[in-house]
Design an enzyme around this catalytic site. Structure first.
Site, mmCIF file in Angstrom:
data_model
loop_
_atom_site.group_PDB
_atom_site.id
_atom_site.type_symbol
_atom_site.label_atom_id
_atom_site.label_comp_id
_atom_site.label_asym_id
_atom_site.label_seq_id
_atom_site.Cartn_x
_atom_site.Cartn_y
_atom_site.Cartn_z
ATOM 1 N N HIS A 1 0.847 -1.191 0.000
ATOM 2 C CA HIS A 1 0.000 0.000 0.000
ATOM 3 C C HIS A 1 0.888 1.248 0.000
ATOM 4 O O HIS A 1 1.211 1.783 1.068
ATOM 5 C CB HIS A 1 -0.906 0.010 1.233
ATOM 6 C CG HIS A 1 -1.850 -1.153 1.301
ATOM 7 N ND1 HIS A 1 -1.443 -2.418 1.641
ATOM 8 C CD2 HIS A 1 -3.187 -1.234 1.070
ATOM 9 C CE1 HIS A 1 -2.492 -3.238 1.622
ATOM 10 N NE2 HIS A 1 -3.554 -2.545 1.282
ATOM 11 N N GLY B 1 -3.472 -3.376 11.573
ATOM 12 C CA GLY B 1 -3.885 -3.849 10.256
ATOM 13 C C GLY B 1 -5.391 -3.988 10.218
ATOM 14 O O GLY B 1 -6.042 -3.353 9.387
ATOM 15 N N PRO B 2 -5.970 -4.798 11.122
ATOM 16 C CA PRO B 2 -7.436 -4.760 11.243
ATOM 17 C C PRO B 2 -7.841 -3.348 11.680
ATOM 18 O O PRO B 2 -7.506 -2.912 12.780
ATOM 19 C CB PRO B 2 -7.737 -5.808 12.318
ATOM 20 C CG PRO B 2 -6.538 -6.713 12.317
ATOM 21 C CD PRO B 2 -5.382 -5.816 11.998
ATOM 22 N N ASP C 1 -9.313 6.951 7.139
ATOM 23 C CA ASP C 1 -10.762 6.884 6.966
ATOM 24 C C ASP C 1 -11.299 5.513 7.355
ATOM 25 O O ASP C 1 -12.371 5.405 7.963
ATOM 26 C CB ASP C 1 -11.127 7.188 5.509
ATOM 27 C CG ASP C 1 -10.891 8.651 5.158
ATOM 28 O OD1 ASP C 1 -11.455 9.515 5.840
ATOM 29 O OD2 ASP C 1 -10.141 8.915 4.204
ATOM 30 N N GLY C 2 -10.570 4.457 6.997
ATOM 31 C CA GLY C 2 -11.031 3.108 7.330
ATOM 32 C C GLY C 2 -11.133 2.895 8.823
ATOM 33 O O GLY C 2 -12.098 2.301 9.319
ATOM 34 N N HIS D 1 -4.053 2.984 -3.587
ATOM 35 C CA HIS D 1 -4.283 2.594 -2.190
ATOM 36 C C HIS D 1 -3.583 1.293 -1.859
ATOM 37 O O HIS D 1 -2.852 1.211 -0.867
ATOM 38 C CB HIS D 1 -5.786 2.463 -1.929
ATOM 39 C CG HIS D 1 -6.119 2.054 -0.528
ATOM 40 N ND1 HIS D 1 -6.040 0.755 -0.083
ATOM 41 C CD2 HIS D 1 -6.534 2.780 0.541
ATOM 42 C CE1 HIS D 1 -6.384 0.699 1.188
ATOM 43 N NE2 HIS D 1 -6.698 1.918 1.589
ATOM 44 N N GLU E 1 -17.827 -3.825 24.253
ATOM 45 C CA GLU E 1 -17.010 -5.033 24.374
ATOM 46 C C GLU E 1 -15.783 -4.997 23.471
ATOM 47 O O GLU E 1 -14.678 -5.370 23.879
ATOM 48 C CB GLU E 1 -17.842 -6.282 24.046
ATOM 49 C CG GLU E 1 -18.948 -6.594 25.020
ATOM 50 C CD GLU E 1 -20.265 -5.959 24.623
ATOM 51 O OE1 GLU E 1 -21.293 -6.299 25.226
ATOM 52 O OE2 GLU E 1 -20.259 -5.116 23.696
ATOM 53 N N PHE F 1 -20.794 -12.837 24.481
ATOM 54 C CA PHE F 1 -20.444 -11.559 23.875
ATOM 55 C C PHE F 1 -18.974 -11.465 23.491
ATOM 56 O O PHE F 1 -18.515 -10.400 23.049
ATOM 57 C CB PHE F 1 -20.863 -10.405 24.773
ATOM 58 C CG PHE F 1 -22.352 -10.341 24.987
ATOM 59 C CD1 PHE F 1 -23.225 -10.596 23.939
ATOM 60 C CD2 PHE F 1 -22.888 -10.059 26.237
ATOM 61 C CE1 PHE F 1 -24.599 -10.569 24.126
ATOM 62 C CE2 PHE F 1 -24.262 -10.023 26.428
ATOM 63 C CZ PHE F 1 -25.118 -10.282 25.374
ATOM 64 N N HIS G 1 -21.420 -16.624 32.761
ATOM 65 C CA HIS G 1 -22.656 -17.088 32.123
ATOM 66 C C HIS G 1 -22.295 -17.959 30.910
ATOM 67 O O HIS G 1 -22.592 -17.631 29.768
ATOM 68 C CB HIS G 1 -23.542 -15.907 31.736
ATOM 69 C CG HIS G 1 -23.980 -15.080 32.918
ATOM 70 N ND1 HIS G 1 -23.087 -14.420 33.725
ATOM 71 C CD2 HIS G 1 -25.220 -14.808 33.412
ATOM 72 C CE1 HIS G 1 -23.751 -13.771 34.682
ATOM 73 N NE2 HIS G 1 -25.052 -14.003 34.517
ATOM 74 N N HIS H 1 -28.397 -15.381 24.528
ATOM 75 C CA HIS H 1 -27.389 -15.194 25.570
ATOM 76 C C HIS H 1 -26.719 -16.503 25.994
ATOM 77 O O HIS H 1 -25.898 -16.490 26.912
ATOM 78 C CB HIS H 1 -28.019 -14.533 26.799
ATOM 79 C CG HIS H 1 -28.256 -13.068 26.646
ATOM 80 N ND1 HIS H 1 -28.875 -12.525 25.551
ATOM 81 C CD2 HIS H 1 -27.930 -12.013 27.463
ATOM 82 C CE1 HIS H 1 -28.944 -11.200 25.698
ATOM 83 N NE2 HIS H 1 -28.378 -10.874 26.841
ATOM 84 N N ARG I 1 -22.866 -19.213 35.883
ATOM 85 C CA ARG I 1 -23.813 -18.400 36.643
ATOM 86 C C ARG I 1 -24.373 -19.204 37.810
ATOM 87 O O ARG I 1 -24.652 -18.661 38.882
ATOM 88 C CB ARG I 1 -24.947 -17.969 35.712
ATOM 89 C CG ARG I 1 -26.054 -17.180 36.394
ATOM 90 C CD ARG I 1 -27.297 -17.162 35.526
ATOM 91 N NE ARG I 1 -28.319 -16.244 36.016
ATOM 92 C CZ ARG I 1 -29.574 -16.276 35.631
ATOM 93 N NH1 ARG I 1 -29.978 -17.175 34.746
ATOM 94 N NH2 ARG I 1 -30.451 -15.417 36.110
#
Length: 670
Positions: free
Chosen positions: A31, A120-121, A161-162, A268, A416, A443, A467, A479, A528
């Site tokens: 890039h 990178g991500p 921007d990304g 790019h 999260e 989650f 949980h 859940h 739980r």
């Protein structure tokens, strides 16, 4: 433009650009556009403002730099090379994106000294930066004295921007604004181009107003291509604002200098091509062959080595004075930096017998965290708005808030993903802090990218997940994690625990703390519902991943393998089978990851090949368990989504009962 007419600063900036152009061209991959456009802001930042020591990349009080837009990695490699880091040579740059090089396609902290975090991500880097800034603020509040500042550095981020489109950056920026992290400064490369073309096709919001609403100080450099003084003035203004983070929008041209590809998506993520490289050289007056940097440039940029040595020497003197005045605090600070644990720290972890009251393992987790915080003040973390469900509060320790940065309890809010990335940043600050982040196990899907990156980038975070099964009950299938454990166990370098009782919770935390100090993450999954404390469980044996808790004379007829809340079902079923004359072994498997690391002899001693009748019992998907039960074994598992009902009803209806374990075991025994 002739070379002679260029100022030294222009030559330095073009050196960054052409190192990127030539490296990408040689690799035929990469890039180039971002480094070409962002070179001026990066040069001004590194040349005039950042405090670092190229010959000691791990010097503690360095300013941290994060290239959140990690696809433009050649920008960072060029800066490291030009300023004299030993980690990146010109040969490394020539080997950009090649096997074994120190210049991988995206910056990786474990590959290249001088790279603080793996990016990178998109969006992860700016969120990591919030974690780094939290670490700085926390340590400064804990250790600095009015007459001695030993923690005093900035976190600088270049994002694009990304990054601003990704939701994790919004979560993290919102939190940073709430906290008022004044030493966090983000430079936004506002070039209006993404892979699909102009950002107008998808991204037309006013980013500056968004950051203002988050509580950030916002500035705009309208000409980021050539107005170096405006860039410098903006950074200086950002440093002058101490009660809120700053976002500097720097409007640039992606691929600056390329006559035909600048300001297009074509530059790019692809090499310019030979003809366009030649035209760009001519346009920018760059008469040098590929990978050749003018001596005047290196003489200037390598002054960073001398400056850096001076910065570190000055800090070392400050710390020596601090140590003389405050020996106890200095000793604790050095322990943090050395990554060592206090002698006997693990002795605070409780042990249990079957006579002790059965509790949810999340309650045992709370006990462990609070016992550990008494001897490990480097523990810092909290929950994504589930503190009183995850039971993660460090009692009496206070909340980490603006004006109270010395406190360790972080309230991440319903964020999260940002929580995960922020914890990674805290872990990668290099100061010995042990971050933990908590939510419901289901989650983890909202933060999986950050959990994966903790494993990839060797960030010693502890993920506290409660949980953990259909035992969650009335909240229903949304859940109730089913496939979650299997998917987390598939992540390399992430140690996943599902402890069965109080002893195993203590054992899991013991390993988690040790691995955090070795820069490796762990994930702990807690119930739980109440579980009994079992005879045969062991704090020490948890480190082996799997071990025998109930055994028989001679070779077993059948082996029952349980985890978490289902281990007690196996123990009770074994008692009944034994009463019927069967020889039964029960194996607890709190961590398949650690069991897999054991030598062949140990694994054979626990799961002998001669015993082919095996039954695993876990209130989760069967995926992965056939490795342990073999072709002649079976599972008590759940391979469909759960249901809304009281937890005990769900467990019974889906077959997690002693009667069903017995039925399955007897079917195997024939």
């Amino acid at each position: 433009m002739a070379v002679a007419t260029q100022s030294l600063e222009e030559l330095c900036i073009n050196s960054i650009r052409f190192l990127a152009v030539d490296a990408v061209e040689k690799a035929k991959s990469g890039h180039p556009g971002l480094p070409m456009g962002a070179a001026p802001m990066a040069f001004v930042l590194w040349d005039r403002f950042m405090r670092f020591n190229p010959k000691n990349p791990q010097w503690f009080n360095r300013d941290r730099f994060i290239l959140s837009a990690g696809h433009g990695s050649m920008l960072q490699y060029a800066l490291l090379y030009l300023t004299g880091y030993d980690s990146v040579s010109i040969e490394d740059i020539k080997q950009f994106r090649q096997w074994g090089s120190k210049t991988p396609g995206h910056p990786e902290n474990f590959e290249t000294p001088g790279v603080e975090v793996t990016t990178g991500p998109l969006g992860q880097g700016i969120a990591n930066g919030v974690g780094l800034a939290i670490a700085e603020a926390h340590l400064a509040a804990k250790f600095n004295k009015p007459d001695a500042k030993i923690v005093d550095h900035y976190t600088y981020v270049i994002l694009g921007d990304g990054c601003n489109m990704e939701g994790v950056s919004g979560e993290a920026a919102s939190f940073a604004g709430h906290l008022g992290l004044g030493k966090l400064i983000a430079l936004y490369d506002d070039n209006h181009i993404s892979i699909d073309g102009s950002t107008d096709v998808a991204f037309t919001e006013d980013v500056s107003k968004r950051f203002e609403s988050y509580g950030w100080h916002v500035l705009h450099v309208e000409n980021g291509n050539t107005d170096l003084e405006a860039i410098a003035q903006a950074i200086a203004a950002a440093k002058a604002v101490t009660d809120k983070p700053t976002m500097i929008k720097v409007t640039t041209t992606i691929g600056y200098g390329s006559p035909n590809k600048a300001n297009t998506a074509g530059i790019h993520g692809a090499a310019l091509g030979g003809d366009e490289v030649a035209l760009t050289r001519k346009n920018l007056g760059w008469e040098h062959e590929p990978f050749i940097i003018p001596e005047d440039v290196l003489n200037h940029t390598r002054k960073a080595v001398e400056r850096g040595a001076g910065y570190e020497a000055e800090w070392s003197k400050t710390f020596a004075d601090y140590k003389a005045k405050y020996p106890q605090e200095a000793a604790e600070f050095e322990r943090y930096l050395n990554g060592t644990l206090p002698d006997g720290w693990e002795q605070v972890l409780p042990t249990y017998t079957p006579a002790d009251k059965g509790l949810p393992t999340r309650k045992h987790s709370e006990t462990c965290l609070n016992k550990l915080s008494a001897v490990l003040p480097e523990l810092i973390g909290g929950s994504a708005d589930l503190t009183h469900s995850n039971l993660t509060e460090l009692k009496g320790k206070g909340d980490f808030q603006k004006g109270a940065y010395q406190n360790p309890n972080i309230h991440f809010g319903v964020r999260e993903h940002a929580m995960g990335a922020i914890c990674n940043g805290i872990a990668l600050h290099g100061s010995g802090l042990i971050p933990y982040g908590a939510t419901f196990l289901i989650f983890t899907d909202y933060m999986r990218a950050a959990i994966r990156l903790s494993a990839l980038s060797q960030a010693g975070a502890i993920w506290v997940m409660t949980h953990d099964s259909i035992g969650q009950g009335e909240d229903g299938p949304t859940h109730q994690p089913i496939e979650t454990l299997a998917s987390l166990r598939a992540i390399p370098n992430l140690t996943v625990f599902r402890p069965a009782d109080g002893n195993e919770c203590s054992g899991a935390y013991k390993v988690a703390i040790e691995r955090a100090k070795q820069n490796d993450p762990t994930l702990l999954a807690f119930t739980r519902q109440n579980v009994p404390n079992l005879a045969g469980t062991s704090v020490e044996n948890v480190a082996k991943g799997g071990y025998t808790v109930v055994d028989c004379e001679g070779t077993p007829d059948i082996i029952l393998i349980g985890t978490g809340s289902e281990l007690s079902l196996c123990v009770t079923a074994a008692e009944k089978l034994t009463a019927e004359g069967k020889k039964v072994r029960v194996v607890s498997m709190p961590s398949t990851d650690l069991f897999d690391e054991q030598d062949a002899a140990y694994k054979e001693s626990v799961l002998p090949k001669a015993v082919t009748k095996r039954l695993s019992v876990e209130a989760a998907a069967s995926f992965g368990w056939h490795k342990y039960v073999g072709s002649e074994g079976d599972t008590v598992s759940i391979d469909r989504f759960g249901a809304s009902a009281p937890g005990g009803v769900c467990m019974e209806k889906f077959g997690f009962s002693v009667d069903n374990v017995l039925a399955k075991a007897k079917a195997l025994l024939g």
